[in-house]
Enzyme design. Sequence first.
Site, PDB file in Angstrom:
ATOM      1  N   SER A  59     -35.682 -11.777  26.460  1.00  0.00           N
ATOM      2  CA  SER A  59     -35.295 -11.321  27.792  1.00  0.00           C
ATOM      3  C   SER A  59     -36.476 -11.363  28.767  1.00  0.00           C
ATOM      4  O   SER A  59     -37.637 -11.323  28.369  1.00  0.00           O
ATOM      5  CB  SER A  59     -34.764  -9.886  27.729  1.00  0.00           C
ATOM      6  OG  SER A  59     -33.747  -9.776  26.771  1.00  0.00           O
TER       7      SER A  59
HETATM    8  N1  SAH Z   1     -34.616  -8.374  22.025  1.00  0.00           N
HETATM    9  C1  SAH Z   1     -34.865  -9.801  21.832  1.00  0.00           C
HETATM   10  C2  SAH Z   1     -33.909 -10.673  22.602  1.00  0.00           C
HETATM   11  C3  SAH Z   1     -32.670 -10.820  21.860  1.00  0.00           C
HETATM   12  S1  SAH Z   1     -31.524 -12.047  22.368  1.00  0.00           S
HETATM   13  C4  SAH Z   1     -36.291 -10.152  22.146  1.00  0.00           C
HETATM   14  O1  SAH Z   1     -37.039  -9.309  22.634  1.00  0.00           O
HETATM   15  O2  SAH Z   1     -36.681 -11.295  21.871  1.00  0.00           O
HETATM   16  C5  SAH Z   1     -30.119 -11.395  21.535  1.00  0.00           C
HETATM   17  C6  SAH Z   1     -30.161 -11.474  20.038  1.00  0.00           C
HETATM   18  O3  SAH Z   1     -28.997 -10.815  19.560  1.00  0.00           O
HETATM   19  C7  SAH Z   1     -30.108 -12.894  19.476  1.00  0.00           C
HETATM   20  O4  SAH Z   1     -31.207 -13.096  18.639  1.00  0.00           O
HETATM   21  C8  SAH Z   1     -28.800 -12.914  18.675  1.00  0.00           C
HETATM   22  O5  SAH Z   1     -28.866 -13.682  17.490  1.00  0.00           O
HETATM   23  C9  SAH Z   1     -28.584 -11.444  18.376  1.00  0.00           C
HETATM   24  N2  SAH Z   1     -27.223 -11.038  18.084  1.00  0.00           N
HETATM   25  C10 SAH Z   1     -26.062 -11.476  18.621  1.00  0.00           C
HETATM   26  N3  SAH Z   1     -25.010 -10.835  18.082  1.00  0.00           N
HETATM   27  C11 SAH Z   1     -25.520  -9.954  17.175  1.00  0.00           C
HETATM   28  C12 SAH Z   1     -24.947  -9.004  16.278  1.00  0.00           C
HETATM   29  N4  SAH Z   1     -23.620  -8.795  16.219  1.00  0.00           N
HETATM   30  N5  SAH Z   1     -25.771  -8.284  15.495  1.00  0.00           N
HETATM   31  C13 SAH Z   1     -27.118  -8.462  15.538  1.00  0.00           C
HETATM   32  N6  SAH Z   1     -27.712  -9.349  16.348  1.00  0.00           N
HETATM   33  C14 SAH Z   1     -26.929 -10.085  17.159  1.00  0.00           C
END
Ligand code: SAH
Length: 208
Positions: A59
Amino acid sequence: MGTPAQRMVAEQLRPHGVTDERVLQAMASVPREEFLSPRMRRHAYEDRALAIDCGQTISQPLVVALMIQAAAPQPDDVALEVGTGSGYAAAVLSRLCRRVLTVEREAALAEQASATLRRLGFDNVEVAVGDGSLGWPADSPYQVILVAAAAAVLPQALIEQLAEGGRMVIPVAVSPEEPQDLRIYTRRAEGVTYRSMFPVLFVPLRPG
Ligand code: SAH
């Protein structure tokens, strides 16, 4: 002057509503480039979301900071993050509370994030693989829950795992055509209430 992370704080965060000194300090102390692939490192301090593996994103720094500021983590709090991605937000959050449990559905991302966090000495973060929309009941309740992927429906399990007085920040996809609504939910004895923060664009929260 200062490190790239300190400049990011001064230029992107302070002027745009991040006022909590603890949050600013945490953002200044975590090397964002370490959470990116070598190819993306030169973009680490740009004011935007960036691509990571598995078609996911890390993000925008301002959004990470505003989410964490709204959730107001306290030194004794245990926090849950859904969507570990690169591990960057978990690293920032870990500087502000006792322990962070972060759940990622992509095993490859979880493994990489876990290795990065260990290498950099973020010892109070644990990465788990699974469907984060189910939360992580074993360590609940949580004073803070951060969800880094957009939910079409509010995951009931996460509400249940929120401690009384706890705060959950989550993007909610209100309609497929519109940006998501970033919300903060607060649990009190009387029930759960929320307030809308601002529109955002996150990757979707997918089932496990
Ligand atoms: N907080 C992260 C950004 C995450 S992007 C950072 O600082 O880099 C969102 C993430 O959520 C992705 O990696 C995706 O694979 C994950 N995601 C999507 N659906 C999910 C679920 N049901 N459970 C766990 N992770 C999930």
